[in-house]
Scaffold this motif. Structure first.
Motif, mmCIF file in Angstrom:
data_model
loop_
_atom_site.group_PDB
_atom_site.id
_atom_site.type_symbol
_atom_site.label_atom_id
_atom_site.label_comp_id
_atom_site.label_asym_id
_atom_site.label_seq_id
_atom_site.Cartn_x
_atom_site.Cartn_y
_atom_site.Cartn_z
ATOM 1 N N ASN A 1 0.578 -0.925 0.149
ATOM 2 C CA ASN A 1 -0.402 0.115 0.166
ATOM 3 C C ASN A 1 1.187 1.645 -0.406
ATOM 4 O OD1 ASN A 1 -2.524 1.303 0.066
ATOM 5 N ND2 ASN A 1 -2.384 1.658 2.747
ATOM 6 N N VAL A 2 1.489 1.422 -1.616
ATOM 7 C CA VAL A 2 2.567 2.820 -1.190
ATOM 8 C C VAL A 2 1.715 3.867 -1.659
ATOM 9 C CG1 VAL A 2 4.124 4.133 -2.179
ATOM 10 C CG2 VAL A 2 4.262 1.189 -1.383
ATOM 11 N N PRO A 3 1.960 5.255 -1.475
ATOM 12 C CA PRO A 3 0.842 5.771 -1.335
ATOM 13 C C PRO A 3 1.489 6.000 -3.610
ATOM 14 C CG PRO A 3 2.109 6.984 0.375
ATOM 15 C CD PRO A 3 2.782 5.385 0.002
ATOM 16 N N GLN A 4 -0.018 6.225 -4.138
ATOM 17 C CA GLN A 4 0.341 6.813 -4.913
ATOM 18 C C GLN A 4 -0.719 7.339 -5.507
ATOM 19 O OE1 GLN A 4 0.250 2.934 -7.334
ATOM 20 N NE2 GLN A 4 -1.701 2.240 -6.244
ATOM 21 N N LEU A 5 -0.368 8.353 -6.721
ATOM 22 C CA LEU A 5 -1.953 8.584 -7.890
ATOM 23 C C LEU A 5 -2.888 7.488 -8.228
ATOM 24 C CD1 LEU A 5 0.175 11.706 -9.768
ATOM 25 C CD2 LEU A 5 -1.019 11.485 -7.409
ATOM 26 N N GLU A 6 -3.941 8.313 -8.065
ATOM 27 C CA GLU A 6 -5.588 7.369 -8.560
ATOM 28 C C GLU A 6 -6.132 8.527 -9.714
ATOM 29 O OE1 GLU A 6 -8.269 6.727 -5.875
ATOM 30 O OE2 GLU A 6 -7.162 5.467 -4.401
ATOM 31 N N SER A 7 -5.481 9.350 -9.733
ATOM 32 C CA SER A 7 -5.950 10.085 -10.829
ATOM 33 C C SER A 7 -6.203 11.813 -10.680
ATOM 34 C CB SER A 7 -7.709 10.632 -11.688
ATOM 35 O OG SER A 7 -8.891 10.801 -9.799
ATOM 36 N N ILE A 8 -5.771 12.762 -11.615
ATOM 37 C CA ILE A 8 -5.908 13.882 -11.550
ATOM 38 C C ILE A 8 -6.985 14.752 -12.626
ATOM 39 C CG2 ILE A 8 -3.912 16.038 -12.202
ATOM 40 C CD1 ILE A 8 -2.267 14.721 -12.321
ATOM 41 N N GLN B 1 -1.320 6.794 -17.773
ATOM 42 C CA GLN B 1 0.105 7.628 -18.361
ATOM 43 C C GLN B 1 -0.473 9.672 -18.662
ATOM 44 O OE1 GLN B 1 1.331 5.848 -21.531
ATOM 45 N NE2 GLN B 1 3.297 7.609 -22.492
ATOM 46 N N ALA B 2 -1.283 9.334 -18.877
ATOM 47 C CA ALA B 2 -2.447 10.993 -19.100
ATOM 48 C C ALA B 2 -1.822 11.846 -18.521
ATOM 49 C CB ALA B 2 -3.565 10.763 -19.115
ATOM 50 N N MET B 3 -2.069 11.727 -16.588
ATOM 51 C CA MET B 3 -1.875 11.573 -15.918
ATOM 52 C C MET B 3 -0.060 13.085 -15.759
ATOM 53 S SD MET B 3 -3.080 9.877 -12.984
ATOM 54 C CE MET B 3 -1.661 8.010 -12.315
ATOM 55 N N TYR B 4 0.422 11.792 -15.660
ATOM 56 C CA TYR B 4 1.863 11.839 -15.773
ATOM 57 C C TYR B 4 2.838 12.505 -17.164
ATOM 58 C CZ TYR B 4 2.213 7.832 -12.284
ATOM 59 O OH TYR B 4 1.974 7.379 -11.447
#
Length: 312
Positions: free
Chosen positions: A133-140, A211-214
C-alpha cells in the motif's frame, strides 16, 4: 511525273483487304479466348459477401515512455515507503478476548453498560503504509469555473477546447474505454442572487488517469511552473488547521492557477489565437491515502514530482 509510284500504291491498296481478312479470324479467336479466361478468373476471385467481412480491432499502444511514471516506480515509491512507514501501524493488534457467557441469572439480567454518544464524527481509520500500500496517484482532475456561462452558454466552448488541448482526452479516445473526456458540470441548486438556476451549465472538468496524468505533470513542471513570475510554491495550510478535519483526512491535494498560467502550456501556446478567452483552473491530485496524516503523505508524494510547497 512517272506512273510507277502510282501503280505501286494501287497494288498495295488492292492487297489490304486480303490482309485484313487473314488477320480478323485470328484476332477473334484471341478475343474469345481472353474473354473466357477473364470469366474464369472472375468466377475464381469473386468478392466475398458483405456479411463475411470483419473489421480488425485496432489497439493503440504506448507511443512514448513517460519519464515521471518511471521516476515514480523506480525511485519515488521506495522513498515514500521509507519516509512514511510506521512500525506501530504495521503491527497487527491483538485479538480481543472472547466474552464469557453469564454464570448466574443475576448477571444475565443486569443492564448493559451505557453506549457513549456524542456529536463528533467518527475518526477515519488510519491506513498503514507498507510494501503493498505505497502512496500513489489515482487520478488528476482539472476543473474550470466559467461565471459568464450563466448569461451566455457559448463561453464554455473556449474552456472545453482548452482542457481538451491540455489533457488530450476525448470520450473513449486512444483505445481507452474508461476515458470520459471533458465533462460539462451543471448547477445542482438554484441561487437567485447570482441568477443561477438548477441544471444550468457553469463549469467543465476532465479527469486524467494512467499515463495521461504523468504527461500532464511533466508539462506542468517542465514548461508552466518555471515561467510563473514570483512563484515560490503551493501555499501550505496554516499550522492551526486541525488534523481531524475532513480535508486533512482525505489524501487530495488541490491548488489553483490564474488564467495567464493556461497560456504557458505548450499545447495552447502554439496556437493561442484559437482560444478567444482563457480561464483560471484548479488541479486536484487524488491519491489512495485515507485517514490520519493522509494529507501530509499526499503532499510528500506530490512534492516528489518537483512541485514545490511553501509556508505562508
Amino acid at each position: 511525273m512517272s506512273m510507277t509510284p502510282l501503280r505501286s500504291l494501287a497494288a498495295t491498296a488492292a492487297r489490304i483487304p486480303n490482309v485484313i481478312r487473314s488477320i480478323t479470324p485470328a484476332a477473334c479467336r484471341f478475343a474469345s479466348s481472353s474473354s473466357k479466361s477473364s470469366s474464369k478468373a472472375s468466377t475464381q476471385t469473386s468478392p466475398l459477401p458483405k456479411d463475411d467481412w470483419v473489421l480488425p480491432e485496432i489497439h493503440v499502444g504506448p507511443t512514448h515512455t513517460s519519464r515521471y511514471q518511471q521516476h515514480y516506480h523506480d525511485t519515488l515509491a521506495s522513498d515514500l515507503m521509507y519516509m512514511s512507514y510506521s512500525h506501530r501501524l504495521a503491527q497487527k493488534p491483538p485479538k480481543p478476548e472472547p466474552i464469557e457467557p453469564p454464570q448466574t441469572g443475576y448477571e444475565a439480567n443486569r443492564p448493559r453498560p451505557p453506549i457513549m454518544r456524542g456529536n463528533r464524527a467518527l475518526r477515519t481509520k488510519t491506513t498503514s503504509v507498507n510494501e503493498e500500500n505505497v502512496p500513489q496517484l489515482e487520478s488528476i482532475i482539472i476543473h474550470t469555473m466559467v461565471k459568464e456561462a450563466i448569461i451566455n452558454k457559448s463561453t464554455l466552448l473556449s474552456a472545453i477546447m482548452a482542457l481538451r488541448a491540455i489533457s488530450g482526452e476525448t470520450p473513449n479516445g486512444g483505445g481507452k474505454k474508461g476515458s470520459s473526456g471533458v465533462e460539462v458540470i451543471v448547477a445542482k441548486k438554484s441561487a437567485a442572487a447570482w441568477k443561477l438556476r438548477a441544471g444550468m451549465p457553469v463549469s467543465v472538468k476532465v479527469e486524467l488517469k494512467g499515463q495521461a496524468m504523468y504527461d500532464f505533470i511533466q508539462s506542468l513542471v517542465d514548461f508552466v511552473l518555471p515561467r510563473l513570475r514570483d512563484f515560490s510554491g503551493i501555499p501550505l495550510p496554516p499550522a492551526s488547521t486541525p488534523k481531524n478535519s475532513p480535508a486533512s483526512l482525505t489524501g487530495i491535494v488541490s491548488f489553483g492557477f490564474s488564467p495567464t498560467t493556461m497560456s504557458f502550456f505548450p499545447q495552447i501556446e502554439s496556437n493561442t489565437d484559437a482560444y478567444p478567452r482563457l480561464h483560471g483552473f484548479h488541479v486536484y491530485f487524488k491519491t489512495n491515502l485515507r485517514g490520519e496524516n493522509a494529507h501530509e503523505h499526499a503532499r510528500t508524494l506530490v512534492s516528489g514530482f518537483r512541485i514545490p510547497f511553501h509556508r505562508r
